[in-house]
Motif scaffolding. Structure first.
Motif, PDB file in Angstrom:
ATOM      1  N   GLU A   1     -77.714 -11.698   3.930  1.00  6.00           N
ATOM      2  CA  GLU A   1     -76.655 -12.493   3.320  1.00  6.00           C
ATOM      3  C   GLU A   1     -75.966 -11.768   2.166  1.00  6.00           C
ATOM      4  O   GLU A   1     -74.913 -12.192   1.704  1.00  6.00           O
ATOM      5  CB  GLU A   1     -77.204 -13.838   2.832  1.00  6.00           C
ATOM      6  N   HIS A   2     -76.551 -10.669   1.714  1.00  7.09           N
ATOM      7  CA  HIS A   2     -75.947  -9.907   0.626  1.00  7.09           C
ATOM      8  C   HIS A   2     -75.213  -8.663   1.116  1.00  7.09           C
ATOM      9  O   HIS A   2     -74.711  -7.884   0.301  1.00  7.09           O
ATOM     10  CB  HIS A   2     -77.026  -9.492  -0.384  1.00  7.09           C
ATOM     11  N   THR A   3     -75.188  -8.458   2.428  1.00 14.09           N
ATOM     12  CA  THR A   3     -74.464  -7.303   2.954  1.00 14.09           C
ATOM     13  C   THR A   3     -72.994  -7.660   3.173  1.00 14.09           C
ATOM     14  O   THR A   3     -72.640  -8.828   3.325  1.00 14.09           O
ATOM     15  CB  THR A   3     -75.076  -6.815   4.283  1.00 14.09           C
ATOM     16  N   SER A   4     -72.172  -6.635   3.181  1.00 15.50           N
ATOM     17  CA  SER A   4     -70.732  -6.820   3.418  1.00 15.50           C
ATOM     18  C   SER A   4     -70.155  -5.497   3.876  1.00 15.50           C
ATOM     19  O   SER A   4     -70.775  -4.433   3.708  1.00 15.50           O
ATOM     20  CB  SER A   4     -70.024  -7.274   2.141  1.00 15.50           C
ATOM     21  N   ALA A   5     -68.971  -5.553   4.440  1.00 11.89           N
ATOM     22  CA  ALA A   5     -68.307  -4.327   4.875  1.00 11.89           C
ATOM     23  C   ALA A   5     -68.045  -3.416   3.676  1.00 11.89           C
ATOM     24  O   ALA A   5     -68.142  -2.187   3.773  1.00 11.89           O
ATOM     25  CB  ALA A   5     -67.005  -4.661   5.587  1.00 11.89           C
ATOM     26  N   GLY A   6     -67.712  -4.031   2.528  1.00 13.12           N
ATOM     27  CA  GLY A   6     -67.464  -3.244   1.326  1.00 13.12           C
ATOM     28  C   GLY A   6     -68.696  -2.510   0.843  1.00 13.12           C
ATOM     29  O   GLY A   6     -68.627  -1.348   0.430  1.00 13.12           O
ATOM     30  N   LEU A   7     -69.862  -3.191   0.896  1.00 18.76           N
ATOM     31  CA  LEU A   7     -71.101  -2.561   0.453  1.00 18.76           C
ATOM     32  C   LEU A   7     -71.511  -1.447   1.415  1.00 18.76           C
ATOM     33  O   LEU A   7     -72.000  -0.400   0.990  1.00 18.76           O
ATOM     34  CB  LEU A   7     -72.207  -3.607   0.344  1.00 18.76           C
ATOM     35  N   VAL A   8     -71.282  -1.668   2.709  1.00 20.66           N
ATOM     36  CA  VAL A   8     -71.562  -0.621   3.693  1.00 20.66           C
ATOM     37  C   VAL A   8     -70.715   0.613   3.395  1.00 20.66           C
ATOM     38  O   VAL A   8     -71.214   1.753   3.383  1.00 20.66           O
ATOM     39  CB  VAL A   8     -71.281  -1.123   5.134  1.00 20.66           C
ATOM     40  N   ALA A   9     -69.424   0.388   3.138  1.00 24.00           N
ATOM     41  CA  ALA A   9     -68.517   1.502   2.850  1.00 24.00           C
ATOM     42  C   ALA A   9     -68.952   2.257   1.594  1.00 24.00           C
ATOM     43  O   ALA A   9     -68.898   3.495   1.548  1.00 24.00           O
ATOM     44  CB  ALA A   9     -67.090   0.985   2.683  1.00 24.00           C
ATOM     45  N   LEU A  10     -69.398   1.515   0.584  1.00 23.74           N
ATOM     46  CA  LEU A  10     -69.863   2.140  -0.655  1.00 23.74           C
ATOM     47  C   LEU A  10     -71.086   3.009  -0.396  1.00 23.74           C
ATOM     48  O   LEU A  10     -71.148   4.165  -0.839  1.00 23.74           O
ATOM     49  CB  LEU A  10     -70.187   1.060  -1.686  1.00 23.74           C
ATOM     50  N   MET A  11     -72.064   2.470   0.330  1.00 26.24           N
ATOM     51  CA  MET A  11     -73.277   3.236   0.617  1.00 26.24           C
ATOM     52  C   MET A  11     -72.946   4.470   1.446  1.00 26.24           C
ATOM     53  O   MET A  11     -73.483   5.555   1.203  1.00 26.24           O
ATOM     54  CB  MET A  11     -74.284   2.356   1.346  1.00 26.24           C
ATOM     55  N   HIS A  12     -72.054   4.315   2.400  1.00 23.67           N
ATOM     56  CA  HIS A  12     -71.690   5.448   3.251  1.00 23.67           C
ATOM     57  C   HIS A  12     -70.929   6.521   2.478  1.00 23.67           C
ATOM     58  O   HIS A  12     -70.999   7.709   2.830  1.00 23.67           O
ATOM     59  CB  HIS A  12     -70.867   4.963   4.441  1.00 23.67           C
ATOM     60  N   ARG A  13     -70.225   6.115   1.452  1.00 24.32           N
ATOM     61  CA  ARG A  13     -69.505   7.100   0.631  1.00 24.32           C
ATOM     62  C   ARG A  13     -70.482   8.074  -0.025  1.00 24.32           C
ATOM     63  O   ARG A  13     -70.156   9.241  -0.251  1.00 24.32           O
ATOM     64  CB  ARG A  13     -68.670   6.369  -0.434  1.00 24.32           C
ATOM     65  N   PHE A  14     -71.676   7.570  -0.293  1.00 22.43           N
ATOM     66  CA  PHE A  14     -72.731   8.415  -0.873  1.00 22.43           C
ATOM     67  C   PHE A  14     -73.710   8.899   0.200  1.00 22.43           C
ATOM     68  O   PHE A  14     -74.780   9.394  -0.114  1.00 22.43           O
ATOM     69  CB  PHE A  14     -73.472   7.645  -1.974  1.00 22.43           C
ATOM     70  N   ARG A  15     -73.312   8.703   1.467  1.00 27.02           N
ATOM     71  CA  ARG A  15     -74.131   9.115   2.609  1.00 27.02           C
ATOM     72  C   ARG A  15     -75.515   8.486   2.579  1.00 27.02           C
ATOM     73  O   ARG A  15     -76.517   9.116   2.912  1.00 27.02           O
ATOM     74  CB  ARG A  15     -74.227  10.643   2.680  1.00 27.02           C
ATOM     75  N   ARG A  16     -75.552   7.229   2.174  1.00 27.35           N
ATOM     76  CA  ARG A  16     -76.790   6.433   2.192  1.00 27.35           C
ATOM     77  C   ARG A  16     -76.656   5.346   3.262  1.00 27.35           C
ATOM     78  O   ARG A  16     -75.545   4.919   3.605  1.00 27.35           O
ATOM     79  CB  ARG A  16     -77.064   5.768   0.841  1.00 27.35           C
ATOM     80  N   LEU A  17     -77.777   4.859   3.744  1.00 24.49           N
ATOM     81  CA  LEU A  17     -77.802   3.830   4.791  1.00 24.49           C
ATOM     82  C   LEU A  17     -77.950   2.439   4.178  1.00 24.49           C
ATOM     83  O   LEU A  17     -78.574   2.278   3.130  1.00 24.49           O
ATOM     84  CB  LEU A  17     -78.975   4.079   5.741  1.00 24.49           C
ATOM     85  N   LEU A  18     -77.404   1.459   4.882  1.00 25.63           N
ATOM     86  CA  LEU A  18     -77.603   0.058   4.510  1.00 25.63           C
ATOM     87  C   LEU A  18     -78.149  -0.673   5.732  1.00 25.63           C
ATOM     88  O   LEU A  18     -77.470  -0.766   6.761  1.00 25.63           O
ATOM     89  CB  LEU A  18     -76.297  -0.589   4.049  1.00 25.63           C
ATOM     90  N   VAL A  19     -79.378  -1.154   5.621  1.00 32.07           N
ATOM     91  CA  VAL A  19     -80.034  -1.882   6.708  1.00 32.07           C
ATOM     92  C   VAL A  19     -80.201  -3.330   6.270  1.00 32.07           C
ATOM     93  O   VAL A  19     -80.635  -3.602   5.140  1.00 32.07           O
ATOM     94  CB  VAL A  19     -81.398  -1.251   7.044  1.00 32.07           C
ATOM     95  N   ALA A  20     -79.842  -4.250   7.142  1.00 30.49           N
ATOM     96  CA  ALA A  20     -79.905  -5.685   6.829  1.00 30.49           C
ATOM     97  C   ALA A  20     -81.249  -6.264   7.256  1.00 30.49           C
ATOM     98  O   ALA A  20     -81.724  -6.010   8.361  1.00 30.49           O
ATOM     99  CB  ALA A  20     -78.768  -6.423   7.524  1.00 30.49           C
ATOM    100  N   ASP A  21     -81.819  -7.071   6.391  1.00 36.46           N
ATOM    101  CA  ASP A  21     -83.103  -7.720   6.668  1.00 36.46           C
ATOM    102  C   ASP A  21     -82.908  -9.232   6.701  1.00 36.46           C
ATOM    103  O   ASP A  21     -82.075  -9.783   5.984  1.00 36.46           O
ATOM    104  CB  ASP A  21     -84.111  -7.357   5.577  1.00 36.46           C
ATOM    105  N   GLY A  22     -83.680  -9.905   7.548  1.00 34.33           N
ATOM    106  CA  GLY A  22     -83.684 -11.366   7.547  1.00 34.33           C
ATOM    107  C   GLY A  22     -82.494 -12.008   8.210  1.00 34.33           C
ATOM    108  O   GLY A  22     -82.075 -13.098   7.808  1.00 34.33           O
ATOM    109  N   ALA A  23     -81.923 -11.366   9.232  1.00 35.97           N
ATOM    110  CA  ALA A  23     -80.854 -12.007  10.009  1.00 35.97           C
ATOM    111  C   ALA A  23     -81.521 -13.003  10.945  1.00 35.97           C
ATOM    112  O   ALA A  23     -81.979 -12.655  12.020  1.00 35.97           O
ATOM    113  CB  ALA A  23     -80.063 -10.962  10.782  1.00 35.97           C
ATOM    114  N   ASP A  24     -81.593 -14.254  10.521  1.00 33.01           N
ATOM    115  CA  ASP A  24     -82.454 -15.232  11.192  1.00 33.01           C
ATOM    116  C   ASP A  24     -81.887 -15.784  12.494  1.00 33.01           C
ATOM    117  O   ASP A  24     -82.630 -16.338  13.292  1.00 33.01           O
ATOM    118  CB  ASP A  24     -82.739 -16.405  10.244  1.00 33.01           C
ATOM    119  N   PHE A  25     -80.592 -15.659  12.682  1.00 35.82           N
ATOM    120  CA  PHE A  25     -79.980 -16.275  13.857  1.00 35.82           C
ATOM    121  C   PHE A  25     -79.056 -15.290  14.554  1.00 35.82           C
ATOM    122  O   PHE A  25     -78.662 -14.277  13.994  1.00 35.82           O
ATOM    123  CB  PHE A  25     -79.192 -17.530  13.452  1.00 35.82           C
TER     124      PHE A  25
END
Length: 216
Positions: free
Chosen positions: A158-182
């Protein structure tokens, strides 16, 4: 193995320390009065060594071969670099050739475990945190992850977003989502462009991915 057959490219285990101090994995039987059954972590490596991502007619775009394996270290009481190093060696000795992800809240432990040049490429590290809540701020946190060599973060879906993904990727880091219940939350996370989704329900992962690929 069912998870691999219906679309997952890896599995997650949460080792714990037994009464004798051994690192074990397992699951409670779920019935009152029954003892939980746990196996040494090395038994998991042996079982994984015999698994492979299915290929053939109808196979998806996942690379064939050994599955990936993530170890959530947060449930281990006072883990040490030395004992976890031994487990990583045992994984290869027992025949597991897939990539191993080390996941936890102790950033220093992750740095020490992932710093060996001999393991680069075969070991990945994910810090359990929400980059937005870091005292440093999300951008500074991503920069710090790159500086210390941690590959990315495992954050609540619930705290992930396209913007946060883009930010992490700018630093060549990964963003993995946890707890996608549905199914819909899996679809939402994948729509943001996250690098992975962790979920106990393999069918929800499969259905969410299918929805996204079919443009639903």
């Amino acid at each position: 193995m069912v998870a691999l057959r219906i679309g997952a490219n890896g599995l997650v285990a949460a080792p714990r320390r037994s009464e004798t101090g051994e690192l074990v994995v397992g699951q409670a039987r779920g019935r009152l009065g029954r003892r939980s059954l746990f196996l040494p972590l090395e038994a998991l490596w042996e079982a994984l060594a015999e698994m492979a991502i299915p290929t053939g007619p109808g196979a998806d775009a996942r690379p064939a071969g050994a599955p990936e394996m993530a170890l959530d270290l947060s449930g281990i009481d006072a883990p040490t670099v030395a004992e976890l190093d031994r487990e990583l060696v045992q994984a290869r000795v027992r025949g597991f050739s897939g990539r191993i992800w080390l996941v936890g809240q102790d950033a220093q432990l992750l740095v020490e475990l992932g710093s060996s040049s001999g393991r680069r490429g075969s070991i990945g590290t994910l810090h359990i945190t929400d980059p937005r809540s870091s005292n440093k701020g999300a951008e500074a946190h991503a920069a710090w992850l790159r500086q210390v060599g941690i590959d990315g973060v495992l954050a609540p879906e619930e705290h992930t977003s396209a913007g946060l993904v883009a930010l992490m990727h700018r630093f060549r880091r990964l963003l993995v989502a946890d707890g996608a219940d549905f199914r819909r939350t899996v679809r939402r996370a994948l729509g943001h462009g996250v690098d992975g989704v962790v979920r106990t329900d393999a069918e929800a992962l499969h259905d969410g991915w299918q929805d996204l690929s079919e443009g639903r």
